[in-house]
Scaffold this motif. Structure first.
Motif, short mmCIF file in Angstrom:
data_model
loop_
_atom_site.label_atom_id
_atom_site.label_comp_id
_atom_site.label_asym_id
_atom_site.label_seq_id
_atom_site.Cartn_x
_atom_site.Cartn_y
_atom_site.Cartn_z
N PRO A 187 -61.97 78.38 -48.98
CA PRO A 187 -61.94 79.86 -48.97
C PRO A 187 -60.55 80.38 -49.33
CG PRO A 187 -61.93 78.98 -46.73
CD PRO A 187 -62.20 77.82 -47.64
N ASP A 188 -60.53 81.59 -49.90
CA ASP A 188 -59.26 82.23 -50.25
C ASP A 188 -58.61 82.90 -49.04
OD1 ASP A 188 -59.28 81.83 -53.22
OD2 ASP A 188 -61.17 82.92 -53.00
N ALA A 238 -62.69 86.88 -54.58
CA ALA A 238 -62.08 86.10 -53.50
C ALA A 238 -63.16 85.69 -52.51
CB ALA A 238 -61.00 86.92 -52.82
N ARG A 239 -63.05 84.47 -51.99
CA ARG A 239 -64.03 83.93 -51.05
C ARG A 239 -63.46 84.04 -49.63
NH1 ARG A 239 -64.92 78.52 -52.94
NH2 ARG A 239 -66.36 79.46 -54.41
N ILE A 240 -64.18 84.74 -48.76
CA ILE A 240 -63.74 84.97 -47.39
C ILE A 240 -64.63 84.19 -46.43
CG2 ILE A 240 -63.17 86.71 -45.65
CD1 ILE A 240 -61.67 87.08 -48.31
N TYR A 278 -66.11 90.92 -52.17
CA TYR A 278 -65.76 89.56 -51.76
C TYR A 278 -67.03 88.71 -51.60
CZ TYR A 278 -61.33 91.82 -50.59
OH TYR A 278 -60.16 92.54 -50.64
N ASP A 279 -66.88 87.41 -51.86
CA ASP A 279 -67.93 86.46 -51.52
C ASP A 279 -67.70 86.02 -50.08
OD1 ASP A 279 -68.95 86.56 -54.11
OD2 ASP A 279 -67.69 84.90 -54.80
N PRO A 298 -71.59 92.61 -44.65
CA PRO A 298 -71.88 93.64 -45.66
C PRO A 298 -70.65 94.44 -46.06
CG PRO A 298 -72.82 94.24 -43.53
CD PRO A 298 -72.36 92.83 -43.41
N ALA A 299 -69.71 94.65 -45.11
CA ALA A 299 -68.50 95.40 -45.44
C ALA A 299 -67.65 94.63 -46.44
CB ALA A 299 -67.70 95.67 -44.16
N LEU A 300 -67.53 93.33 -46.25
CA LEU A 300 -66.76 92.50 -47.18
C LEU A 300 -67.47 92.39 -48.53
CD1 LEU A 300 -65.71 89.69 -44.68
CD2 LEU A 300 -64.15 91.28 -45.84
N ALA A 301 -68.79 92.21 -48.50
CA ALA A 301 -69.55 92.10 -49.75
C ALA A 301 -69.47 93.40 -50.54
CB ALA A 301 -71.01 91.77 -49.43
#
Length: 228
Positions: A47-48, A3-5, A27-28, A20-23
């Motif tokens: 983006p998603d 999913a792209r954020i 997630y992208d 970094p938390a999302l990666a």
């Protein structure tokens, strides 16, 4: 495919913390520091999910949200230090899916992000059946049961539950519920809605005095618990 954020915020520490938390969660991540850049990325990168700060340097975040909703239905989590109820309600009524106040705990934020993505995925195919914690709702046949036992709801109680089911995991404002069920003339009748929510809780909650399924967002609206 991950999913792209898209994270829209003008504070560098937020990007250093969230990216970094999302990666790390798979997630992208895309970032924007102002409204104009954000709208360009929403239109071109699709983006998603969008994380949106309301206090941007070139325009109000609510204006970004309103413009984005003209061409994107990606879920939006508003992330802002503005804690006034009116700001939350305005953002949710404009189409935001959730609202997280700064400072925030990353665990809760990630849980709300996952819930928003699940809700968006359910919306891609119209939900007809919903289950959570022993509660089962058949929207097409208008049937409700708890742990296999049927529950009799009035037509309005079922309509209220159906709205919450279709938006499970998402805050639904008082105004959104009232106008959908009773019409625009009743958009401000929050006490009337509170009575109906109490009646519905008495029928579907294991412990109505300590509700777990229908959660109150104080001054804003209600959220139905979404299954993981």
């Amino acid at each position: 495919m991950n999913a792209r954020i898209l994270v829209i915020d003008d504070e560098a520490p937020i990007h250093r913390f969230l990216k970094p938390a999302l990666a790390a969660s798979g997630y992208d991540v895309l970032t924007a520091e102002n409204g104009r850049q954000a709208l360009h990325l929403i239109a071109t990168a699709a983006p998603d999910l969008i994380v949106l700060d309301l206090g941007l340097p070139d325009m109000d975040g609510k204006d970004v949200l309103a413009q984005a909703r003209q061409f994107s239905q990606a879920p939006v989590i508003v992330l802002s230090a503005r804690d006034r109820e009116a700001e939350k309600i305005a953002a949710l009524d404009l189409g935001a899916d959730d609202y997280v106040e700064k400072p925030f705990a990353i665990g809760e934020f990630m849980a709300r992000l996952r819930a928003a993505l699940r809700h968006a995925a359910r919306n891609e195919k119209e939900i007809s059946h919903f289950e959570v914690e022993g509660l089962s709702v058949d929207l097409e046949r208008r049937l409700v049961n708890r742990n296999g036992a049927p529950i009799k709801l009035t037509p309005k109680e079922f309509d209220l539950l159906a709205i919450l089911v279709r938006h499970a995991g998402k805050v639904v404002t008082h105004k959104q519920i009232l106008t959908q069920i009773w019409g625009q003339a009743h958009a401000e009748d929050t006490q009337y809605l509170r009575v109906f929510v109490g009646q519905l809780r008495a029928k579907i909650e294991p412990s109505p005095d300590s509700p777990r399924l229908i959660q109150t967002e104080a001054g804003v609206g209600y959220r139905l618990c979404a299954a993981e």
